[in-house]
Structure formats: C-alpha cells, structure tokens
Design an enzyme around this catalytic site. Structure first.
Site, mmCIF file in Angstrom:
data_model
loop_
_atom_site.group_PDB
_atom_site.id
_atom_site.type_symbol
_atom_site.label_atom_id
_atom_site.label_comp_id
_atom_site.label_asym_id
_atom_site.label_seq_id
_atom_site.Cartn_x
_atom_site.Cartn_y
_atom_site.Cartn_z
ATOM 1 C CG PHE A 1 -1.578 -1.183 1.040
ATOM 2 C CD1 PHE A 1 -1.687 -2.221 2.079
ATOM 3 C CD2 PHE A 1 -3.304 -0.975 0.916
ATOM 4 C CE1 PHE A 1 -2.679 -3.209 1.652
ATOM 5 C CE2 PHE A 1 -4.331 -1.791 0.109
ATOM 6 C CZ PHE A 1 -3.977 -3.025 0.738
ATOM 7 C CB CYS B 1 -25.909 -8.718 0.784
ATOM 8 S SG CYS B 1 -27.289 -7.310 1.535
ATOM 9 C CG HIS C 1 -7.198 -5.564 7.958
ATOM 10 N ND1 HIS C 1 -5.497 -4.620 7.457
ATOM 11 C CD2 HIS C 1 -7.183 -4.664 8.431
ATOM 12 C CE1 HIS C 1 -5.555 -3.687 8.931
ATOM 13 N NE2 HIS C 1 -6.678 -4.412 9.710
HETATM 14 N N1 APR Z 1 10.045 -7.940 1.786
HETATM 15 C C1 APR Z 1 9.730 -7.103 3.230
HETATM 16 N N2 APR Z 1 8.919 -6.650 3.271
HETATM 17 C C2 APR Z 1 9.072 -5.749 2.232
HETATM 18 C C3 APR Z 1 8.801 -6.163 0.906
HETATM 19 C C4 APR Z 1 9.234 -8.083 1.024
HETATM 20 N N3 APR Z 1 9.658 -8.149 -0.149
HETATM 21 N N4 APR Z 1 8.529 -5.544 -0.023
HETATM 22 C C5 APR Z 1 7.313 -4.898 1.195
HETATM 23 N N5 APR Z 1 7.631 -4.681 1.932
HETATM 24 C C6 APR Z 1 7.219 -3.823 2.919
HETATM 25 C C7 APR Z 1 7.206 -1.986 2.738
HETATM 26 O O1 APR Z 1 8.787 -1.392 3.908
HETATM 27 C C8 APR Z 1 6.687 -1.845 3.545
HETATM 28 O O2 APR Z 1 6.750 -1.278 5.069
HETATM 29 O O3 APR Z 1 5.899 -4.304 3.500
HETATM 30 C C9 APR Z 1 5.647 -2.698 4.103
HETATM 31 C C10 APR Z 1 4.006 -2.783 3.953
HETATM 32 O O4 APR Z 1 3.620 -1.160 4.333
HETATM 33 P P1 APR Z 1 1.607 -1.063 4.108
HETATM 34 O O5 APR Z 1 2.403 -1.211 2.538
HETATM 35 O O6 APR Z 1 1.832 -0.109 4.404
HETATM 36 O O7 APR Z 1 1.040 -2.361 4.061
HETATM 37 P P2 APR Z 1 0.168 -2.925 5.684
HETATM 38 O O8 APR Z 1 1.415 -2.376 6.447
HETATM 39 O O9 APR Z 1 0.389 -4.077 5.744
HETATM 40 O O10 APR Z 1 -1.340 -1.902 5.618
HETATM 41 C C11 APR Z 1 -1.953 -1.852 6.476
HETATM 42 O O11 APR Z 1 -3.647 -0.716 5.750
HETATM 43 O O12 APR Z 1 -3.918 0.291 3.603
HETATM 44 C C12 APR Z 1 -4.101 -0.133 4.434
HETATM 45 O O13 APR Z 1 -5.205 -2.092 5.311
HETATM 46 C C13 APR Z 1 -4.593 -1.856 4.208
HETATM 47 O O14 APR Z 1 -3.889 -3.929 5.796
HETATM 48 C C14 APR Z 1 -4.136 -3.386 4.572
HETATM 49 C C15 APR Z 1 -2.618 -2.143 5.615
#
Ligand code: APR
Length: 259
Positions: free
Chosen positions: A35, A131, A123
């Site tokens: 994200f 629905c 989530h």
């Molecule tokens: N290996 C390790 N870390 C990784 C990799 C990888 N291959 N690819 C990405 N990352 C790290 C990034 O550096 C980032 O810090 O994973 C993290 C993903 O963070 P977000 O994109 O913020 O995802 P997440 O923490 O799951 O978001 C939480 O936010 O948007 C909402 O509902 C959505 O469940 C989600 C929640």
C-alpha cells in the site's frame, strides 16, 4: 544478517507459542503491490475513495469502489504463495506456529498450506463478497463475472442490498471475534514476529505492543524502517521471502539436532 537469522531460528525452536504478524510486504514477492511503498496501492488510488462511509453514500461511489477493487483483485487471483508464505506453513507443520495474524486479504496463507484455525484475517478477505444488508455471502469470481458483464455496483439477489468484497475498509467496524482473538493470542505468545508491515494502521499495529508488554520477544523483518524498530529485540531489514526461507532452514537443522 547471518547472526540475526540464526538467532530468530533459535528463538523459534525454543518457543512454545510463536505469533506471526503479516502485512502487505509479505505478498509483494507474489506480485501483489503493497500500500505505502513507491508504486503501491495508495500511490495509484486515493485512500479517501475507499472509505466505508463513501461506499455507503452513493451509487457513484460504489461504482468507483468496484472499479478499483476489480483492478486490485486481478493480481491477487493469479498470485501464488512465495517463500515467506511457505515458511509459515512449514512453521505450522513443525507445531511451532500459534497463529498468523494477517492484515492481508489475498488468501495466500491458505494456498501455502496454513490451516483455517491458525490464520486470523484481521482485515477480512477479498476472496468472497457479502451483502451489507442481509449478510448473504457470494463467491468473488461469480460477482466479478457480473461486473464484467456490466453491473457496475452489484446488488444482492435476495434483498437488493449493496454487495461489497468482504474486506474491512477504513472507517468500517473491525471484525469483533478476529480482533479479540488477535489481542488474546498476542498477549499469550513468547515470540512475536512482524513480517512486511509498515505498522502504521490501527488497531492492527498495536498487536506488537501487546505482545511486548506481556513479555514476548519482538522480531521485525521488513524492507523499510518501522515506527517500532527501536522496540524490537531483533530487526532485519530485507526481503521477507529469502530471509524466512533461511530462517526455516536453520529451524529445520536445529529441530533435527534436537530430535
Ligand atoms: N519483504 C519485506 N518487506 C517488504 C517487502 C518484502 N518483499 N515488500 C514490501 N515490504 C515492506 C515495505 O517496506 C512496507 O514497510 O512492507 C511494508 C508494507 O507496508 P504497507 O504497504 O503499509 O502495508 P501494511 O502494513 O500491510 O498496511 C496495513 O493498511 O492500507 C491498509 O488495509 C490496508 O491492511 C492494510 C493496512
């Protein structure tokens, strides 16, 4: 990194209850963008358009939501588990995994072999549709077929209520049972491993704190820094897939020695 990998493996072998906390970073190596990284979902879409109140507010908002949700669903549907997912399934087979608390909606933990009772989908899931009025459940592909045939914001066959992927949107109530279960398991574990999460979205991101406050060791495996790095007993900045595969190789060796 060698030392850290060996250390986490030793902790897993010695642990009675390992809880893994998964974020979108665990699925990027399966071709599903996360994200908040450059090129991630929130780079391409405005999170405001995903707010639950928006979805409820108008037909136009629902149509926009379904258009975006359809684009996001395509890579998820085709995706296969990567080394990190497979490592968690192996951890379960070794009887070391208490549960995976996942923020991911892609269902890849199950494709990798983790059992339903060991995965808490905090989530929700993108793999089915519900629905919002009567709660009737639909298979995602069946509804995607209706969208493809022109239904821009599909409605329930029984009550005509609005249909929505069974994911938890911003502003939507968290699933009660799953949230309680996640807090409970976080408070009882002796090792809490965060994999691929930016740890900025609440209440999910409070789980590592609950574990730490109840005496668990905290390990964070993430490509980029997180707000909790200074609290971690062990930190690895890198790619989750190869790191988790390496850790489980050490666990496998260690378990053989132990047996
Ligand atoms: N290996 C390790 N870390 C990784 C990799 C990888 N291959 N690819 C990405 N990352 C790290 C990034 O550096 C980032 O810090 O994973 C993290 C993903 O963070 P977000 O994109 O913020 O995802 P997440 O923490 O799951 O978001 C939480 O936010 O948007 C909402 O509902 C959505 O469940 C989600 C929640």
């Amino acid at each position: 990194m060698r030392r850290e990998v060996e250390q986490i493996a030793e902790w897993i072998i010695a642990s009675k209850k390992v809880v893994v906390f998964a974020g979108a970073g665990l699925s990027t190596e399966s071709g599903i963008p996360d994200f908040r990284s450059p090129g991630g979902v929130w780079d391409r879409y405005d999170p405001e358009d995903f707010y639950f109140q928006n979805f409820l507010s108008s037909e136009a908002s629902r149509e926009k939501y379904w258009q975006m949700a359809t684009e996001m669903y395509e890579p998820m549907k085709k995706a296969q588990p990567n080394l990190a997912h497979l490592a968690l399934a192996e951890m379960e087979r070794f009887g070391k995994l208490d549960c995976v608390i996942t923020q991911n909606i892609d269902g890849l933990h199950f494709k990798a072999g983790n059992s339903e009772e060991r995965v808490i989908q905090l989530h929700g899931t993108a793999m089915h549709v519900s629905c919002l009025t009567c709660g009737k459940r639909y298979d995602r592909d069946e509804i995607q077929e209706r969208v493809r045939k022109g239904q821009k914001a599909p409605r329930c066959d029984d009550c005509q209520g609005p249909l929505k992927p069974a994911t938890i949107s911003f502003g939507q109530a968290m699933p009660e049972r799953e949230t309680q279960e996640a807090y409970h398991r976080s408070s009882l574990c002796d090792l809490f491993i965060v994999i691929g999460s930016s740890l900025v979205v609440q209440p999910a991101a409070s789980m590592p704190l609950v574990a730490k406050r109840n005496g668990a060791k905290l390990a964070i495996i993430n490509r980029d820094p997180t707000p909790y790095d200074n609290m971690a007993d062990l930190l690895i900045h890198g790619q989750a897939g190869p790191i988790m595969a390496d850790i489980m190789q050490n666990v496998r060796r260690g378990m053989e020695v132990k047996d």
